[in-house]
Design a protein around this motif. Structure first.
Motif, PDB file in Angstrom:
ATOM      1  N   ASP A 206       0.658  -1.373   0.071  1.00  0.00           N
ATOM      2  CA  ASP A 206       0.115  -0.153  -0.192  1.00  0.00           C
ATOM      3  C   ASP A 206       1.002   1.214  -0.195  1.00  0.00           C
ATOM      4  OD1 ASP A 206      -1.878   2.004   0.382  1.00  0.00           O
ATOM      5  OD2 ASP A 206      -3.049   0.962   1.763  1.00  0.00           O
ATOM      6  N   PRO A 207       0.918   2.012  -1.073  1.00  0.00           N
ATOM      7  CA  PRO A 207       1.809   3.165  -1.139  1.00  0.00           C
ATOM      8  C   PRO A 207       1.586   4.113  -0.162  1.00  0.00           C
ATOM      9  CG  PRO A 207       0.280   3.165  -2.900  1.00  0.00           C
ATOM     10  CD  PRO A 207       0.170   1.817  -2.483  1.00  0.00           C
ATOM     11  N   ARG A 208       0.394   4.245   0.501  1.00  0.00           N
ATOM     12  CA  ARG A 208      -0.077   5.249   1.435  1.00  0.00           C
ATOM     13  C   ARG A 208       0.391   5.176   2.850  1.00  0.00           C
ATOM     14  NH1 ARG A 208      -6.487   4.111   0.894  1.00  0.00           N
ATOM     15  NH2 ARG A 208      -5.561   2.083   0.835  1.00  0.00           N
ATOM     16  N   ASP A 209       1.388   3.781   3.036  1.00  0.00           N
ATOM     17  CA  ASP A 209       2.190   3.582   4.157  1.00  0.00           C
ATOM     18  C   ASP A 209       3.156   4.341   4.317  1.00  0.00           C
ATOM     19  OD1 ASP A 209       0.248   1.408   4.976  1.00  0.00           O
ATOM     20  OD2 ASP A 209       1.394   0.003   4.117  1.00  0.00           O
ATOM     21  N   PHE A 210       3.676   4.938   3.276  1.00  0.00           N
ATOM     22  CA  PHE A 210       4.851   5.957   3.154  1.00  0.00           C
ATOM     23  C   PHE A 210       4.333   7.374   3.798  1.00  0.00           C
ATOM     24  CE2 PHE A 210       6.297   3.042  -0.213  1.00  0.00           C
ATOM     25  CZ  PHE A 210       7.624   2.741   0.474  1.00  0.00           C
ATOM     26  N   ALA A 211       3.202   7.695   3.633  1.00  0.00           N
ATOM     27  CA  ALA A 211       2.599   8.755   4.073  1.00  0.00           C
ATOM     28  C   ALA A 211       2.214   8.779   5.465  1.00  0.00           C
ATOM     29  CB  ALA A 211       1.693   9.292   3.301  1.00  0.00           C
ATOM     30  N   HIS A 212       1.570   7.842   5.944  1.00  0.00           N
ATOM     31  CA  HIS A 212       1.017   7.986   7.369  1.00  0.00           C
ATOM     32  C   HIS A 212       0.768   6.626   7.955  1.00  0.00           C
ATOM     33  CE1 HIS A 212      -2.977   6.725   5.557  1.00  0.00           C
ATOM     34  NE2 HIS A 212      -2.772   7.908   4.791  1.00  0.00           N
TER      35      HIS A 212
END
Length: 253
Positions: A206-212
């Motif tokens: 999940d690329p969103r794991d890099f954001a939050h």
């Protein structure tokens, strides 16, 4: 075996031992060598540099960002239709689209596939439909560069993706320069960390794991009550892991 000295070397050594020092010719030769050494020392490079080393983290030079970028999956069907492995690749592509995709899906078939290619494209569309995709699917073709290599069917969509915006493989400076102090300062070079960041961006599901961070799931009430009850009884609330040691050679007997 004792090495034999040349006659000139013997003469200089004997003159140095004699009272009165070297002869004029020998003094002139020594003075000439000193001048040559002094002139050559000016051609070298002074590697002692008082400049401070600038701290440059590769995370800042090659950051991982979230962007709207194409996601491409190559499918290599065996035969005139989708084999089980190819069908699994299409299914994984459809799941990825449901999670992060938007817009149309594009299917590109290699040029020259003709009837077999049309059958594979039809089965790909059928597999996408079976996995819940009801949007518009564009079909096209591309020219394969090498006809002797296997040409895949390409599925693509535009969606959220983690990527490294900088290109890897850039070497603007000489790391082993012998004519300047560049490359001798123990600094991280321009390409350092680019491959690591790119692989990490491709591996995270999940690329969103890099954001939050992800939201916490519900607590396990049974586990919590069991731990509280053990504390009240004076029992260690930790999990009791059973460890069994098997003797060497005991397996298979």
């Amino acid at each position: 075996m004792t090495p034999q000295l040349k006659s000139s070397e013997t003469r200089i050594m004997s003159n140095a031992i004699k009272p009165g020092g070297l002869r004029k010719a020998d003094l002139f030769g020594a003075f000439s060598l000193a001048l040559i050494a002094a002139s050559l020392s000016g051609c070298g490079v002074d590697y002692a540099n008082p400049d401070t080393i600038a701290y440059r983290d590769y995370h800042e030079r090659h950051p991982i960002v979230l962007a709207q970028a194409p996601t491409v999956v190559n499918v290599y069907p065996v035969g005139v239709g989708l084999d089980p492995q190819s069908a699994a690749s299409v299914k994984s592509f459809a799941q990825r689209y449901r999670e992060f995709g938007s817009g149309e899906i594009v299917i590109l078939a290699p040029e020259g596939s003709r009837a077999a290619g049309a059958n594979v494209v039809a089965e790909i569309r059928k597999e996408l439909y079976a996995n819940g995709l009801r949007g518009y699917v564009a079909v096209g073709s591309y020219s394969a560069r090498d006809k002797t290599l296997g040409s895949p069917y390409r599925l693509a969509f535009q969606g959220l993706k983690a990527k490294v915006p900088s290109r890897c493989g850039q070497w603007p400076s000489d790391l082993a320069s012998g004519t300047s102090v560049e490359g001798w300062k123990n600094e991280s070079y321009e390409n350092f960390g680019c491959a690591t960041q790119s692989v990490l961006a491709a591996q995270v599901d999940d690329p969103r794991d890099f954001a939050h961070a992800r939201a916490l799931g519900p607590a396990d009430e049974e586990m919590r009550l069991r731990a509280i009850g053990n504390v009240r009884k004076g029992v260690d609330p930790g999990t009791d892991w059973k460890t069994t040691i098997t003797a060497i050679g005991a397996v298979g007997n």
